[in-house]
Design a protein around this motif. Structure first.
Motif, PDB file in Angstrom:
ATOM      1  N   MET A 189      -6.814  22.850 -48.693  1.00 42.78           N
ATOM      2  CA  MET A 189      -7.467  21.571 -48.578  1.00 42.78           C
ATOM      3  C   MET A 189      -6.455  20.479 -48.903  1.00 42.78           C
ATOM      4  N   LYS A 190      -6.412  19.481 -48.054  1.00 48.44           N
ATOM      5  CA  LYS A 190      -5.505  18.357 -48.272  1.00 48.44           C
ATOM      6  C   LYS A 190      -6.314  17.137 -48.688  1.00 48.44           C
ATOM      7  N   HIS A 191      -5.888  16.487 -49.761  1.00 46.45           N
ATOM      8  CA  HIS A 191      -6.545  15.286 -50.245  1.00 46.45           C
ATOM      9  C   HIS A 191      -5.833  14.069 -49.661  1.00 46.45           C
ATOM     10  N   ASP A 193      -1.909  15.357 -38.773  1.00 44.56           N
ATOM     11  CA  ASP A 193      -2.669  16.610 -38.841  1.00 44.56           C
ATOM     12  C   ASP A 193      -3.898  16.564 -37.933  1.00 44.56           C
ATOM     13  N   VAL A 241     -11.913  21.036 -37.821  1.00 46.58           N
ATOM     14  CA  VAL A 241     -11.461  20.485 -39.101  1.00 46.58           C
ATOM     15  C   VAL A 241     -12.700  20.300 -39.981  1.00 46.58           C
ATOM     16  N   THR A 242     -12.617  20.738 -41.213  1.00 41.79           N
ATOM     17  CA  THR A 242     -13.696  20.474 -42.168  1.00 41.79           C
ATOM     18  C   THR A 242     -13.265  19.296 -43.033  1.00 41.79           C
ATOM     19  N   THR A 275     -17.991  19.897 -40.607  1.00 40.22           N
ATOM     20  CA  THR A 275     -16.982  20.526 -39.763  1.00 40.22           C
ATOM     21  C   THR A 275     -17.050  19.816 -38.428  1.00 40.22           C
ATOM     22  N   SER A 334     -10.974  14.385 -48.164  1.00 39.47           N
ATOM     23  CA  SER A 334     -10.117  15.567 -48.025  1.00 39.47           C
ATOM     24  C   SER A 334     -10.475  16.266 -46.725  1.00 39.47           C
ATOM     25  N   TYR A 335      -9.576  17.159 -46.302  1.00 35.66           N
ATOM     26  CA  TYR A 335      -9.824  17.890 -45.062  1.00 35.66           C
ATOM     27  C   TYR A 335      -9.100  19.228 -45.084  1.00 35.66           C
ATOM     28  N   THR A 336      -9.606  20.146 -44.268  1.00 32.77           N
ATOM     29  CA  THR A 336      -9.003  21.454 -44.096  1.00 32.77           C
ATOM     30  C   THR A 336      -8.901  21.726 -42.605  1.00 32.77           C
ATOM     31  N   HIS A 363      -8.509  24.238 -39.499  1.00 33.94           N
ATOM     32  CA  HIS A 363      -8.880  25.629 -39.226  1.00 33.94           C
ATOM     33  C   HIS A 363      -8.194  26.120 -37.961  1.00 33.94           C
TER      34      HIS A 363
END
Length: 132
Positions: A1-3, A15, A26-27, A41, A77-79, A81
């Motif tokens: 997870m990126k803040h 990103d 992307v979540t 998501t 934040s995001y992740t 996938h």
């Protein structure tokens, strides 16, 4: 997870453009208008600048099943996938076959400036007028 508070907006946008180009979900943790956090998501299909100068991610929201807009400054934040898109999305604004790959922050900035400030139609000597 990126803040997003721990990196620049350019890194976040890079990103998100990569996820868009690779068609990967992307979540995000997002602050709603009333200040509450929600986890969504999304499947981004466009990133644009609004008339007020804010940067908006247009995406299909898997929670709602429809197109939504998310302001980048409200993404906490995001992740990223590796899972592919599953929802049907609106037609892309980029012509078919003209895939845009962003590999650096400088390319991202150039793309944004080109989209926002270059003329939409070709300027020729016959059609150009000079400002007084």
């Amino acid at each position: 997870m990126k803040h997003t508070s721990r990196q620049t907006v350019t890194q976040t946008l890079t990103d998100l453009y990569r996820a868009l180009d690779r068609q990967q979900a992307v979540t995000i943790t997002y602050l709603d208008q009333d200040g509450t956090e929600s986890i969504r998501t999304i499947e981004p299909y466009d990133i644009r600048t609004t008339k007020s100068g804010r940067i908006e991610v247009r995406a299909m929201c898997r929670l709602r099943g429809e197109a939504r807009g998310f302001l980048v400054h409200k993404i906490v934040s995001y992740t990223l996938h590796r899972m592919a898109f599953v929802l049907d999305r609106p037609e892309a604004t980029t012509p078919a076959g003209a895939v845009i790959v962003v590999r650096s922050p400088a390319q991202l900035i150039a793309r944004e400036l080109g989209r926002d400030y270059l003329p939409r139609t070709a300027v020729t000597r016959d059609t150009a007028t000079l400002a007084a």
